[in-house]
Design a protein around this motif. Structure first.
Motif: not given
Length: 317
Positions: A129-145
């Motif tokens: 899951v990624f949260e938007n920073l600006s424009g098309s830039k996103y920061s990863q907020a969550f990851s599971k396998s």
């Protein structure tokens, strides 16, 4: 512009949920910044009631990170549920099986679970899951396998999701039952659904030129207007078939250089058949569907299907 819809067809027994839990392994992640571009929009037995499989967040297996909660209780049914409780207004979800195709979705719900399908069969999936920073830039907020073992390979193509979004109360579901009420034969149902949609809907050329990235069909709105792009046609037909327990893929990909959507349906007699329905830019056409039930494939169909440049599937929803 050429836009294609392809159909394939299936008779399966009633499918039931399985309570078996899947093994999940947690990933330790480091914050990272990524670019996520918006997806292009693809332009191109008689039941007494509909058979609606409803995705739920059972609460048996859940994982939380930051403002993200993932319910992985029903991966054997072919989906996970994700809830976002933060303040960011642009959230992306990415689902990838192994090193294969990455499916990128918008997370539209807030403070409620939304379903995300696992459509690539058994195996290990990464859910991010990624949260938007600006424009098309996103920061990863969550990851599971998640390790997935499906109860039945067709389950991901019977449930509703954001691309094929319906409930038992959807008018599209009710209309599908009405259209097919006089037959018990699944191949005939596909033909009747096709005739109803293609014969009664108008291709929306204005919408095809102006539709924006992130567009999702609202099947009841499309049904009411009797107008849409091939993505809309595909979603309406998929809804009508899935709700009658006929496994159906909404496939997005290319025919040549044209990005479009089509439908694969499955029957025991035929398996998956591509290229049965297409839009040549002027009218919709359906190749003779009887070959599917008999196992005989016409020369024209096989010539088209056999040409790898005609169909390149990218996603199946």
């Amino acid at each position: 512009m050429v836009c294609l819809i392809a159909i394939t067809v299936m008779v399966t027994p009633c499918l039931t949920a399985c309570g078996q839990e899947n093994e999940l392994t947690e990933k330790v992640i480091a914050a990272e910044e990524v670019i996520i571009e918006g997806e292009a929009v693809p332009l191109a037995n008689v039941p007494e009631k509909a058979t609606i499989l409803v995705p739920i967040a059972s609460g048996t297996t859940t994982y939380e990170g930051g403002s993200v909660l993932m319910d992985a209780s029903n991966t054997s049914q072919g989906y996970v549920m994700i809830k976002y409780t933060g303040k960011n207004d642009k959230i992306k979800v990415q689902v990838t099986k192994g090193s294969g195709t990455t499916y990128t979705y918008n997370l539209n719900a807030r403070d409620a679970y939304e379903v995300f399908p696992l459509t690539e069969g058994d195996g290990s999936y990464s859910v991010k899951v990624f949260e938007n920073l600006s424009g098309s830039k996103y920061s990863q907020a969550f990851s599971k396998s998640v390790n997935v073992k499906l109860t039945n390979q067709f389950l991901p193509f019977l449930y509703p999701n954001q691309y094929v979004n319906f409930t038992a109360n959807s008018e599209t579901v009710k209309q599908g039952l009405e259209v097919t009420k006089d037959t018990k034969d699944d191949l005939k149902k596909v033909e009747l659904v096709y005739d109803y949609v293609v014969g009664g809907f108008t291709y929306d050329k204005v919408k095809a030129k102006t539709v924006a990235s992130g567009y999702l069909p609202e099947v009841d709105n499309v049904l009411a207007k009797k107008k849409g792009i091939c993505f809309d046609y595909a979603a309406v037909m998929t809804t009508m078939l899935r709700s009658q327990n006929i496994p159906c893929k909404l496939v997005v990909g290319y025919t040549g250089d044209i990005y479009h959507a089509w439908i694969n349906v499955y029957t025991d007699e035929s398996g998956w058949v591509d290229g049965m329905i297409f839009f040549d830019g002027n009218k919709w056409q359906m190749m003779d569907p009887t070959f599917a039930s008999s196992g005989k494939k016409s020369e024209s169909i096989m010539k088209y299907i056999g040409d790898g440049s005609n169909y390149t599937a990218k996603y199946a929803y």
